[in-house]
Write a protein that holds these residues in place. Sequence first.
Motif, PDB file in Angstrom:
ATOM      1  N   MET A   1      19.602  34.259  46.170  1.00 56.61           N
ATOM      2  CA  MET A   1      19.808  33.379  47.337  1.00 56.61           C
ATOM      3  C   MET A   1      19.981  31.942  46.868  1.00 56.61           C
ATOM      4  N   THR A   2      21.008  31.261  47.358  1.00 52.54           N
ATOM      5  CA  THR A   2      21.270  29.878  46.997  1.00 52.54           C
ATOM      6  C   THR A   2      20.338  28.952  47.757  1.00 52.54           C
ATOM      7  N   SER A   3      19.651  28.063  47.024  1.00 47.56           N
ATOM      8  CA  SER A   3      18.697  27.167  47.673  1.00 47.56           C
ATOM      9  C   SER A   3      19.429  26.015  48.347  1.00 47.56           C
ATOM     10  N   SER A   4      18.788  25.461  49.395  1.00 50.36           N
ATOM     11  CA  SER A   4      19.335  24.321  50.115  1.00 50.36           C
ATOM     12  C   SER A   4      18.492  23.099  49.771  1.00 50.36           C
ATOM     13  N   ILE A   5      19.135  22.053  49.238  1.00 47.45           N
ATOM     14  CA  ILE A   5      18.449  20.834  48.845  1.00 47.45           C
ATOM     15  C   ILE A   5      19.042  19.684  49.641  1.00 47.45           C
ATOM     16  N   ASP A   6      18.176  18.925  50.303  1.00 47.01           N
ATOM     17  CA  ASP A   6      18.644  17.852  51.177  1.00 47.01           C
ATOM     18  C   ASP A   6      18.423  16.458  50.607  1.00 47.01           C
ATOM     19  N   SER A   7      17.674  16.343  49.517  1.00 51.30           N
ATOM     20  CA  SER A   7      17.463  15.049  48.890  1.00 51.30           C
ATOM     21  C   SER A   7      17.086  15.254  47.431  1.00 51.30           C
ATOM     22  N   ILE A   8      17.333  14.234  46.632  1.00 50.53           N
ATOM     23  CA  ILE A   8      16.990  14.296  45.213  1.00 50.53           C
ATOM     24  C   ILE A   8      15.484  14.089  45.061  1.00 50.53           C
ATOM     25  N   PRO A   9      14.800  14.950  44.321  1.00 54.00           N
ATOM     26  CA  PRO A   9      13.344  14.794  44.155  1.00 54.00           C
ATOM     27  C   PRO A   9      12.988  13.444  43.528  1.00 54.00           C
ATOM     28  N   THR A  10      11.924  12.831  44.034  1.00 57.92           N
ATOM     29  CA  THR A  10      11.415  11.566  43.502  1.00 57.92           C
ATOM     30  C   THR A  10      10.053  11.821  42.871  1.00 57.92           C
ATOM     31  N   ILE A  11       9.881  11.379  41.621  1.00 56.10           N
ATOM     32  CA  ILE A  11       8.666  11.688  40.871  1.00 56.10           C
ATOM     33  C   ILE A  11       8.149  10.428  40.192  1.00 56.10           C
ATOM     34  N   ASP A  12       6.878  10.144  40.379  1.00 55.67           N
ATOM     35  CA  ASP A  12       6.204   9.056  39.684  1.00 55.67           C
ATOM     36  C   ASP A  12       5.710   9.611  38.350  1.00 55.67           C
ATOM     37  N   ILE A  13       6.285   9.138  37.244  1.00 54.61           N
ATOM     38  CA  ILE A  13       5.926   9.686  35.937  1.00 54.61           C
ATOM     39  C   ILE A  13       4.781   8.929  35.273  1.00 54.61           C
ATOM     40  N   ALA A  14       4.271   7.886  35.927  1.00 55.32           N
ATOM     41  CA  ALA A  14       3.204   7.084  35.326  1.00 55.32           C
ATOM     42  C   ALA A  14       1.985   7.909  34.927  1.00 55.32           C
ATOM     43  N   PRO A  15       1.543   8.899  35.744  1.00 56.73           N
ATOM     44  CA  PRO A  15       0.366   9.673  35.331  1.00 56.73           C
ATOM     45  C   PRO A  15       0.552  10.404  34.007  1.00 56.73           C
ATOM     46  N   PHE A  16       1.771  10.802  33.695  1.00 58.96           N
ATOM     47  CA  PHE A  16       2.017  11.430  32.390  1.00 58.96           C
ATOM     48  C   PHE A  16       1.882  10.399  31.280  1.00 58.96           C
ATOM     49  N   LEU A  17       2.448   9.234  31.495  1.00 59.55           N
ATOM     50  CA  LEU A  17       2.486   8.220  30.446  1.00 59.55           C
ATOM     51  C   LEU A  17       1.113   7.609  30.178  1.00 59.55           C
ATOM     52  N   THR A  18       0.229   7.615  31.174  1.00 62.62           N
ATOM     53  CA  THR A  18      -1.108   7.055  30.980  1.00 62.62           C
ATOM     54  C   THR A  18      -2.069   8.046  30.347  1.00 62.62           C
ATOM     55  N   GLY A  19      -1.654   9.317  30.227  1.00 64.49           N
ATOM     56  CA  GLY A  19      -2.451  10.284  29.487  1.00 64.49           C
ATOM     57  C   GLY A  19      -3.460  11.070  30.297  1.00 64.49           C
ATOM     58  N   ASP A  20      -3.491  10.908  31.613  1.00 60.97           N
ATOM     59  CA  ASP A  20      -4.390  11.682  32.456  1.00 60.97           C
ATOM     60  C   ASP A  20      -3.993  13.157  32.418  1.00 60.97           C
ATOM     61  N   ALA A  21      -4.918  14.051  32.040  1.00 59.48           N
ATOM     62  CA  ALA A  21      -4.580  15.464  31.824  1.00 59.48           C
ATOM     63  C   ALA A  21      -4.038  16.122  33.087  1.00 59.48           C
ATOM     64  N   ASP A  22      -4.724  15.942  34.205  1.00 59.11           N
ATOM     65  CA  ASP A  22      -4.250  16.550  35.454  1.00 59.11           C
ATOM     66  C   ASP A  22      -2.913  15.945  35.871  1.00 59.11           C
ATOM     67  N   GLY A  23      -2.797  14.618  35.695  1.00 56.59           N
ATOM     68  CA  GLY A  23      -1.545  13.955  36.058  1.00 56.59           C
ATOM     69  C   GLY A  23      -0.386  14.413  35.193  1.00 56.59           C
ATOM     70  N   ARG A  24      -0.651  14.599  33.905  1.00 57.86           N
ATOM     71  CA  ARG A  24       0.394  15.082  32.998  1.00 57.86           C
ATOM     72  C   ARG A  24       0.901  16.449  33.438  1.00 57.86           C
ATOM     73  N   ALA A  25      -0.018  17.337  33.741  1.00 63.33           N
ATOM     74  CA  ALA A  25       0.375  18.691  34.153  1.00 63.33           C
ATOM     75  C   ALA A  25       1.159  18.656  35.458  1.00 63.33           C
ATOM     76  N   ARG A  26       0.715  17.808  36.389  1.00 64.83           N
ATOM     77  CA  ARG A  26       1.401  17.732  37.680  1.00 64.83           C
ATOM     78  C   ARG A  26       2.814  17.179  37.522  1.00 64.83           C
ATOM     79  N   VAL A  27       2.969  16.113  36.741  1.00 65.04           N
ATOM     80  CA  VAL A  27       4.290  15.533  36.523  1.00 65.04           C
ATOM     81  C   VAL A  27       5.208  16.532  35.830  1.00 65.04           C
ATOM     82  N   ALA A  28       4.720  17.206  34.798  1.00 66.35           N
ATOM     83  CA  ALA A  28       5.542  18.178  34.081  1.00 66.35           C
ATOM     84  C   ALA A  28       6.002  19.299  35.003  1.00 66.35           C
ATOM     85  N   ALA A  29       5.119  19.763  35.881  1.00 65.72           N
ATOM     86  CA  ALA A  29       5.489  20.841  36.812  1.00 65.72           C
ATOM     87  C   ALA A  29       6.535  20.364  37.815  1.00 65.72           C
ATOM     88  N   GLU A  30       6.372  19.140  38.325  1.00 67.01           N
ATOM     89  CA  GLU A  30       7.348  18.604  39.282  1.00 67.01           C
ATOM     90  C   GLU A  30       8.711  18.411  38.619  1.00 67.01           C
TER      91      GLU A  30
END
Length: 330
Positions: A1-30
């Motif tokens: 099934m072809t997905s429908s996307i209505d906007s480009i995802p917006t992601i704050d990557i700062a939590p990855f760059l600051t080294g927070d473990a939970d933030g890194r995992a969340r940013v990588a998944a997004e």
Amino acid sequence: MTSSIDSIPTIDIAPFLTGDADGRARVAAEVARACKEIGFLVISGHGLPQDVLDRAIDRCLAFFDLPEAEKMAWGPTGPAKQRGYQAIRTRSLAHTLGEDAPLDLRETIFMGPVDDHREHFSDTPEAATLYAPNILPDTPPGTDGALVELYRAYERLSRDVMRILAVALDQPEDYFAPMMDRHFAVLGAHHYPALAAPPEPGQLRAGAHTDFGAVTILAMTDGRGGLEARTPDGRWLPVQAPKGSLVVNLGDMMARWTNDRWVSTLHRVATPEVGDDGSRRLSMAFFVHPDFNAEIRYIPSCLAPGETPKHQTITAGEHIRRKIQRSIAA
């Protein structure tokens, strides 16, 4: 099934760059989700200095306002076509996909690496054009310095982006790092002037294409007739980034690395109405290319047991050489 996307995802990557473990995992998944679904994302919290970007934009707009003869003095004279000034209607990005399309309505200043790697590749003649010396305008005053400063800032950010992508692919954070020591990334200052005359049938500011390299990091000014990405269900979706945010999109190398798990998305720059003064645009695009000899072959986590790779292994240099050759006007 072809997905429908209505906007480009917006992601704050700062939590990855600051080294927070939970933030890194969340940013990588997004990021992994966006790369799989459309191959485009808008990032904030990236750390690229706004004043460095603004200075380069100001100097480049002043350069593009110069008479054509003055700009042409900064054009390439040798085989390295991604250096110096390129005039309007000298390239067609749609040609890279085999499309018979009119030449693009944009002009560009191209620059390559600030660091000189020519001696390292002295025994590899085919690498010469990708590591050719830069041709940087020094008029108006400060243009060359502003471009070098922005290149360095993008260079630092690109390493962070590649770290995030590695983790998003279930690889060690430094997976791509050994391939980036002698990169040949290209900065393109793309100017899209307002149209004074009707375009040819089917002519765009930049024809529909996929980017050549690993990823592209893009800042752009406002202006009608902008960037559009093609969604999986075939629609053209405007790509917009608020001031302070940047667009990131995947290129063909990343699609090959991921065995097409992630997508290198078709995109274009639309043509505005003739005489629309509010349609002038400038984009500052950093095309991330690894070392000339880096192998573009499937990443182990992207090949299921028993699955056959979809692409043959190729070096980064040869891949880019073929793409550039197809884009240049005869």
